[in-house]
Design a protein around this motif. Structure first.
Motif, PDB file in Angstrom:
ATOM      1  N   ASP A 281       0.836  -1.210   0.000  1.00 30.73           N
ATOM      2  CA  ASP A 281       0.000   0.000   0.000  1.00 30.73           C
ATOM      3  C   ASP A 281       0.869   1.257   0.000  1.00 30.73           C
ATOM      4  O   ASP A 281       0.567   2.241  -0.685  1.00 30.73           O
ATOM      5  N   LYS A 282       1.965   1.217   0.766  1.00 35.58           N
ATOM      6  CA  LYS A 282       2.866   2.371   0.798  1.00 35.58           C
ATOM      7  C   LYS A 282       3.560   2.548  -0.552  1.00 35.58           C
ATOM      8  O   LYS A 282       3.754   3.673  -1.025  1.00 35.58           O
ATOM      9  N   GLY A 283       3.916   1.436  -1.192  1.00 33.95           N
ATOM     10  CA  GLY A 283       4.523   1.512  -2.516  1.00 33.95           C
ATOM     11  C   GLY A 283       3.559   2.043  -3.555  1.00 33.95           C
ATOM     12  O   GLY A 283       3.937   2.819  -4.440  1.00 33.95           O
ATOM     13  N   GLU A 284       2.294   1.630  -3.454  1.00 35.68           N
ATOM     14  CA  GLU A 284       1.272   2.134  -4.375  1.00 35.68           C
ATOM     15  C   GLU A 284       1.119   3.645  -4.224  1.00 35.68           C
ATOM     16  O   GLU A 284       1.008   4.379  -5.216  1.00 35.68           O
ATOM     17  N   PHE A 285       1.120   4.115  -2.990  1.00 37.93           N
ATOM     18  CA  PHE A 285       1.059   5.558  -2.731  1.00 37.93           C
ATOM     19  C   PHE A 285       2.260   6.255  -3.376  1.00 37.93           C
ATOM     20  O   PHE A 285       2.115   7.254  -4.093  1.00 37.93           O
ATOM     21  N   GLY A 286       3.457   5.723  -3.136  1.00 38.55           N
ATOM     22  CA  GLY A 286       4.672   6.340  -3.665  1.00 38.55           C
ATOM     23  C   GLY A 286       4.730   6.379  -5.177  1.00 38.55           C
ATOM     24  O   GLY A 286       5.374   7.257  -5.758  1.00 38.55           O
ATOM     25  N   SER A 287       4.035   5.453  -5.840  1.00 35.93           N
ATOM     26  CA  SER A 287       4.057   5.418  -7.307  1.00 35.93           C
ATOM     27  C   SER A 287       3.315   6.598  -7.919  1.00 35.93           C
ATOM     28  O   SER A 287       3.431   6.849  -9.122  1.00 35.93           O
ATOM     29  N   HIS A 288       2.549   7.344  -7.107  1.00 34.26           N
ATOM     30  CA  HIS A 288       1.815   8.520  -7.585  1.00 34.26           C
ATOM     31  C   HIS A 288       2.496   9.829  -7.189  1.00 34.26           C
ATOM     32  O   HIS A 288       1.965  10.907  -7.467  1.00 34.26           O
ATOM     33  N   ILE A 289       3.655   9.732  -6.535  1.00 33.90           N
ATOM     34  CA  ILE A 289       4.388  10.920  -6.096  1.00 33.90           C
ATOM     35  C   ILE A 289       5.611  11.081  -6.999  1.00 33.90           C
ATOM     36  O   ILE A 289       6.327  10.119  -7.256  1.00 33.90           O
ATOM     37  N   VAL A 405      -0.645  14.173  -3.280  1.00 38.75           N
ATOM     38  CA  VAL A 405      -1.033  13.386  -2.100  1.00 38.75           C
ATOM     39  C   VAL A 405      -2.505  12.994  -2.190  1.00 38.75           C
ATOM     40  O   VAL A 405      -2.881  11.847  -1.901  1.00 38.75           O
ATOM     41  N   ARG A 406      -3.340  13.932  -2.603  1.00 41.46           N
ATOM     42  CA  ARG A 406      -4.780  13.659  -2.720  1.00 41.46           C
ATOM     43  C   ARG A 406      -5.043  12.536  -3.722  1.00 41.46           C
ATOM     44  O   ARG A 406      -5.906  11.676  -3.496  1.00 41.46           O
ATOM     45  N   LEU A 414      -7.847  12.243   4.620  1.00 43.35           N
ATOM     46  CA  LEU A 414      -6.696  12.952   4.066  1.00 43.35           C
ATOM     47  C   LEU A 414      -7.066  13.650   2.762  1.00 43.35           C
ATOM     48  O   LEU A 414      -6.582  14.753   2.483  1.00 43.35           O
ATOM     49  N   VAL A 415      -7.925  13.037   1.969  1.00 37.94           N
ATOM     50  CA  VAL A 415      -8.396  13.672   0.731  1.00 37.94           C
ATOM     51  C   VAL A 415      -9.076  14.999   1.051  1.00 37.94           C
ATOM     52  O   VAL A 415      -8.811  16.028   0.411  1.00 37.94           O
ATOM     53  N   GLU A 416      -9.942  15.000   2.059  1.00 39.74           N
ATOM     54  CA  GLU A 416     -10.657  16.223   2.428  1.00 39.74           C
ATOM     55  C   GLU A 416      -9.708  17.275   3.001  1.00 39.74           C
ATOM     56  O   GLU A 416      -9.869  18.475   2.744  1.00 39.74           O
ATOM     57  N   ILE A 417      -8.719  16.835   3.782  1.00 29.76           N
ATOM     58  CA  ILE A 417      -7.730  17.778   4.315  1.00 29.76           C
ATOM     59  C   ILE A 417      -6.959  18.433   3.174  1.00 29.76           C
ATOM     60  O   ILE A 417      -6.737  19.651   3.169  1.00 29.76           O
TER      61      ILE A 417
END
Length: 435
Positions: A281-289, A405-406, A414-417
């Motif tokens: 999940d962390k890697g998936e997040f990083g693939s969009h940064i 990040v969104r 986090l999306v709303e923040i």
């Protein structure tokens, strides 16, 4: 290159007269090439761009032009009063009527637009500008002048290479107007190296070099989208590999990028971004940064941010975006309980405590606190010696990071923040974006 007369002398310790060579003068150069204007005068310093424009205006080489004055008055008529009170705006309004201007990334968009429109109308004789003007803006001139062939590249002072020189000098000569373009370099004979200058300016001899880099984002997306066999083929067929190994590039069993990829993959496995040749999940997040992937993921793809409020999250994103400069000053810092709690949380994190960028959190409250509480950017410029254009760029970089990040997170909170913080920044910039 202009010959500098040796007409001044100083007395040495032996009481013999020693010739002292004068430094070249940009105003003298402009006097000498008045038949070859308009010109771009490239200066590798924003402050010197402004100083040179003011110095040239004081020489009264060009007549006062009422048409320019009327154009500027109309262009800025609807601008907020704060824009007209900025030092850069006041200086620009002083020099523009004489057909003199300056242009760099530290200016407000409306000021840069005004200069570009006036140049397009043929009303500017001399435009002092940084090298950013040589990229992306298609506005040629009859001549190009260089204040120097040395520049600061963010790490050290160095000479331009031939590609950089011809990229800038290529602005000289207007298609369909000029039969030739002219390039002039101001040379200080006290440290003049003829061979070096000739190599830079005579011919574009520097080869095109591959800029391919195996970023964290690249590694994660290769693993996400391709098999190991496909990854090997992609890396093997890169331009870098071809440059290094020539026509035999596809016959090399193990090339440099293969080793780099394996090393990066091992590190990401150890940090929890990859498991069983798949992204976590962390890697998936990083693939969009797309930059600062590890730092951003450790902040927002873990439980770290869970107890933070919007203001604290804005400070974190600000710290990621801020580029530290030794001479930058901040005024009216805003200490608070929220700031202390954030610094304590970072200090107790095994990875984040080592990040140097968080050392600027106290200073960044000068920008983030007033933004968060509804001040516009024209009020915030008073809290730092950063140029107004740099502050706008800083906030727009924050907008971009919040967008990344969104798009990367699956956490609806986090999306709303992120959306809320983006709206705060957009409100801060609205006076600029509507001018």
């Amino acid at each position: 290159m202009r010959d500098i007369p040796q007409d001044r002398y100083i007395r040495g310790r032996t009481h013999h007269r020693t010739a002292k060579t004068k430094a070249p003068s940009h105003t003298d150069l402009i006097r000498d090439i008045q038949d070859k204007l308009p010109c771009f005068f490239f200066v590798f310093s924003r402050q010197k761009c402004q100083d040179y424009a003011a110095e040239l205006a004081q020489k009264n080489i060009f007549p006062y032009n009422q048409e320019i004055t009327a154009f500027v008055r109309e262009k800025l008529a609807t601008a907020p009063q704060e824009i007209n009170s900025l030092k850069s705006t006041q200086l620009m309004r002083q020099v523009l009527p004489y057909g003199i201007a300056f242009h760099h990334a530290g200016l407000l968009p409306v000021i840069k637009d005004t200069v570009e429109e006036l140049f397009g109308k043929g009303l500017i004789h001399v435009l002092y500008t940084t090298e950013t003007f040589a990229v992306g803006i298609n506005m040629p001139a009859k001549a190009v002048c260089f204040d120097s062939l040395r520049k600061f590249d963010g790490i050290t002072f160095r000479y331009l290479n031939s590609k950089e020189y011809f990229q800038i000098a290529g602005r000289a000569g207007r298609r369909g107007i000029d039969n030739a373009g002219y390039a002039y370099v101001m040379v200080d004979r006290r440290d003049f190296n003829y061979g070096l200058y000739r190599n830079i300016t005579e011919k574009d001899v520097d080869p095109i070099l591959s800029q391919f880099r195996l970023s964290v984002n690249t590694v994660l997306n290769l693993i996400k989208r391709h098999t190991q066999e496909e990854i090997d083929e992609i890396l093997c067929k890169s331009f870098y590999t071809y440059q290094k190994y020539g026509r035999r590039f596809d016959k090399v069993a193990k090339h440099l990028f293969a080793y780099k990829f394996e090393a990066a993959k091992k590190k990401l496995i150890k940090m929890g971004y990859i498991a069983n040749d798949r992204l976590t999940d962390k890697g998936e997040f990083g693939s969009h940064i797309y930059s600062d992937e590890i730092l951003t993921s450790e902040l927002f793809a873990t439980s770290f941010y869970g107890h933070l409020n919007e203001y604290q999250i804005m400070l974190l994103v600000a710290a990621i975006c801020y580029e530290f400069r030794e001479k930058t000053e901040f005024y009216h810092q805003q200490p608070s309980k929220a700031l202390s709690q954030l610094k304590h949380a970072l200090k107790n994190h095994h990875t984040l405590e080592k990040e140097k960028r968080f050392r600027s959190l106290d200073d960044l409250t000068s920008l983030v606190h007033p933004c968060f509480y509804g001040k516009n950017v024209l009020e915030i410029v008073k809290n730092t010696n950063l140029l107004e254009g740099d502050i706008i760029r800083f906030f727009r970089q924050m907008l971009d990071r919040f967008g990344q990040v969104r798009n990367a997170t699956r956490d609806l909170r986090l999306v709303e923040i992120c959306r809320s913080c983006e709206q705060v920044i957009q409100n801060c910039l609205k006076d600029i974006d509507t001018v």
